[in-house]
Motif scaffolding. Structure first.
Motif, PDB file in Angstrom:
ATOM      1  N   SER A 191       0.815  -1.221   0.000  1.00 64.12           N
ATOM      2  CA  SER A 191       0.000   0.000   0.000  1.00 64.12           C
ATOM      3  C   SER A 191       0.850   1.275   0.000  1.00 64.12           C
ATOM      4  N   ARG A 192       1.896   1.316   0.833  1.00 59.35           N
ATOM      5  CA  ARG A 192       2.712   2.535   0.912  1.00 59.35           C
ATOM      6  C   ARG A 192       3.464   2.831  -0.390  1.00 59.35           C
ATOM      7  N   PRO A 193       4.224   1.859  -0.945  1.00 59.15           N
ATOM      8  CA  PRO A 193       4.873   2.157  -2.230  1.00 59.15           C
ATOM      9  C   PRO A 193       3.866   2.426  -3.339  1.00 59.15           C
ATOM     10  N   HIS A 194       2.718   1.789  -3.262  1.00 65.79           N
ATOM     11  CA  HIS A 194       1.685   2.042  -4.267  1.00 65.79           C
ATOM     12  C   HIS A 194       1.169   3.470  -4.167  1.00 65.79           C
ATOM     13  N   ASP A 195       0.979   3.959  -2.941  1.00 64.51           N
ATOM     14  CA  ASP A 195       0.527   5.348  -2.761  1.00 64.51           C
ATOM     15  C   ASP A 195       1.522   6.328  -3.370  1.00 64.51           C
ATOM     16  N   ARG A 196       2.823   6.059  -3.198  1.00 67.70           N
ATOM     17  CA  ARG A 196       3.838   6.959  -3.753  1.00 67.70           C
ATOM     18  C   ARG A 196       3.776   6.962  -5.276  1.00 67.70           C
ATOM     19  N   GLN A 197       3.599   5.799  -5.865  1.00 70.16           N
ATOM     20  CA  GLN A 197       3.523   5.739  -7.323  1.00 70.16           C
ATOM     21  C   GLN A 197       2.250   6.396  -7.847  1.00 70.16           C
ATOM     22  N   ILE A 198       1.155   6.250  -7.127  1.00 75.93           N
ATOM     23  CA  ILE A 198      -0.090   6.900  -7.530  1.00 75.93           C
ATOM     24  C   ILE A 198       0.068   8.423  -7.479  1.00 75.93           C
ATOM     25  N   ALA A 199       0.721   8.923  -6.438  1.00 73.12           N
ATOM     26  CA  ALA A 199       0.944  10.365  -6.324  1.00 73.12           C
ATOM     27  C   ALA A 199       1.761  10.883  -7.500  1.00 73.12           C
ATOM     28  N   ARG A 200       2.809  10.138  -7.884  1.00 70.38           N
ATOM     29  CA  ARG A 200       3.630  10.565  -9.032  1.00 70.38           C
ATOM     30  C   ARG A 200       2.824  10.508 -10.325  1.00 70.38           C
ATOM     31  N   ALA A 201       1.996   9.474 -10.464  1.00 70.14           N
ATOM     32  CA  ALA A 201       1.183   9.344 -11.677  1.00 70.14           C
ATOM     33  C   ALA A 201       0.199  10.497 -11.799  1.00 70.14           C
ATOM     34  N   GLU A 202      -0.379  10.912 -10.686  1.00 71.93           N
ATOM     35  CA  GLU A 202      -1.327  12.025 -10.724  1.00 71.93           C
ATOM     36  C   GLU A 202      -0.609  13.341 -11.023  1.00 71.93           C
ATOM     37  N   GLU A 203       0.614  13.504 -10.497  1.00 72.53           N
ATOM     38  CA  GLU A 203       1.391  14.704 -10.810  1.00 72.53           C
ATOM     39  C   GLU A 203       1.734  14.759 -12.294  1.00 72.53           C
ATOM     40  N   ASP A 204       2.119  13.608 -12.853  1.00 71.70           N
ATOM     41  CA  ASP A 204       2.435  13.556 -14.282  1.00 71.70           C
ATOM     42  C   ASP A 204       1.206  13.884 -15.111  1.00 71.70           C
ATOM     43  N   GLN A 205       0.039  13.401 -14.664  1.00 69.81           N
ATOM     44  CA  GLN A 205      -1.186  13.655 -15.419  1.00 69.81           C
ATOM     45  C   GLN A 205      -1.557  15.134 -15.395  1.00 69.81           C
ATOM     46  N   ILE A 206      -1.345  15.777 -14.235  1.00 71.61           N
ATOM     47  CA  ILE A 206      -1.632  17.206 -14.130  1.00 71.61           C
ATOM     48  C   ILE A 206      -0.690  18.021 -15.028  1.00 71.61           C
ATOM     49  N   GLY A 207       0.589  17.607 -15.075  1.00 70.30           N
ATOM     50  CA  GLY A 207       1.583  18.320 -15.867  1.00 70.30           C
ATOM     51  C   GLY A 207       1.542  18.036 -17.348  1.00 70.30           C
ATOM     52  N   ARG A 208       0.722  17.055 -17.741  1.00 65.32           N
ATOM     53  CA  ARG A 208       0.647  16.671 -19.158  1.00 65.32           C
ATOM     54  C   ARG A 208      -0.197  17.686 -19.900  1.00 65.32           C
ATOM     55  N   PRO A 209       0.251  18.138 -21.063  1.00 69.15           N
ATOM     56  CA  PRO A 209      -0.533  19.125 -21.825  1.00 69.15           C
ATOM     57  C   PRO A 209      -1.808  18.508 -22.411  1.00 69.15           C
TER      58      PRO A 209
END
Length: 209
Positions: A191-209
């Motif tokens: 759960s913990r490493p998964h949460d970190r990867q989800i956070a990065r994925a959401e940041e990438d999605q926000i930064g995607r044009p």
């Protein structure tokens, strides 16, 4: 090529090699088709949804491993997988345990996939996340057992290899319990490493044009 596409290309190549190897001369062709059917369904879905929803590396790696587990089981049937006999002799078990491992993965992998869908999709309270994931995984296991029942009724003796009960009258109950155990283990350990990867994925999605 976008990262999501590169990952799916890699997954597709690994699965294509696995399908070719497992389907070259399987123990039973009908059983092979039934066992690898989830792979043949999952990959087109992953490709079709890659723009709207790209899974984290953790979820995608687990999906890939689960597909290989299904392919190996399909090639030999779960009761005859060679590595299972090695473990059976090593642990002095009464049956080939590869089927049990398959059902452990049936809970372990969907737990992370469902967890990601629920978190990134929103709409569920954090305190309800684990119970919801466990409930979904148990429902998946029950549905799979019903599909096995349907195959047994339709194919008669020809379904023995697909069922893989190995003479155990409690096989269905054990399969569901082990699936639930696998889902619980996934939540406790990842759960913990998964949460970190989800956070990065959401940041990438926000930064995607």
């Amino acid at each position: 090529m976008p990262k999501a596409d590169r990952r799916l290309v890699a997954l597709g190549m690994v699965w294509a090699i696995g399908l070719l190897a497992s389907g070259w001369s399987p123990f039973d062709r009908a059983t092979w088709w039934m066992e690898v059917a989830p792979v043949l369904i999952a990959f087109p879905l992953l490709v079709a949804t890659r723009r709207r929803f790209a899974f984290t590396d953790l979820a995608l790696v687990l999906i890939g491993l689960h597909g290989l587990v299904l392919m190996l089981g399909g090639a030999y049937t779960y009761a005859r997988v060679p590595i299972g006999f090695v473990v059976q002799d090593w642990l002095h078990l009464a049956r080939n345990p590869y089927d049990r491992f398959g059902h452990l993965m049936q809970g372990f992998v969907p737990a992370i996939v469902l967890r990601e869908l629920l978190i990134r999709g929103g709409g569920i309270a954090h305190r309800l996340l684990a119970p919801a994931v466990l409930g979904f995984c148990l429902a998946i296991s029950a549905l799979y057992e019903l599909l096995e029942f349907g195959a047994a009724m339709a194919l008669g003796q020809g379904a023995d290899a697909f069922l893989g009960t190995q003479g155990d009258p409690w096989d269905t109950q054990w399969d569901m319990l082990i699936c639930l155990t696998g889902a619980s283990l996934a939540l406790l350990t990842l759960s913990r490493p998964h949460d970190r990867q989800i956070a990065r994925a959401e940041e990438d999605q926000i930064g995607r044009p």
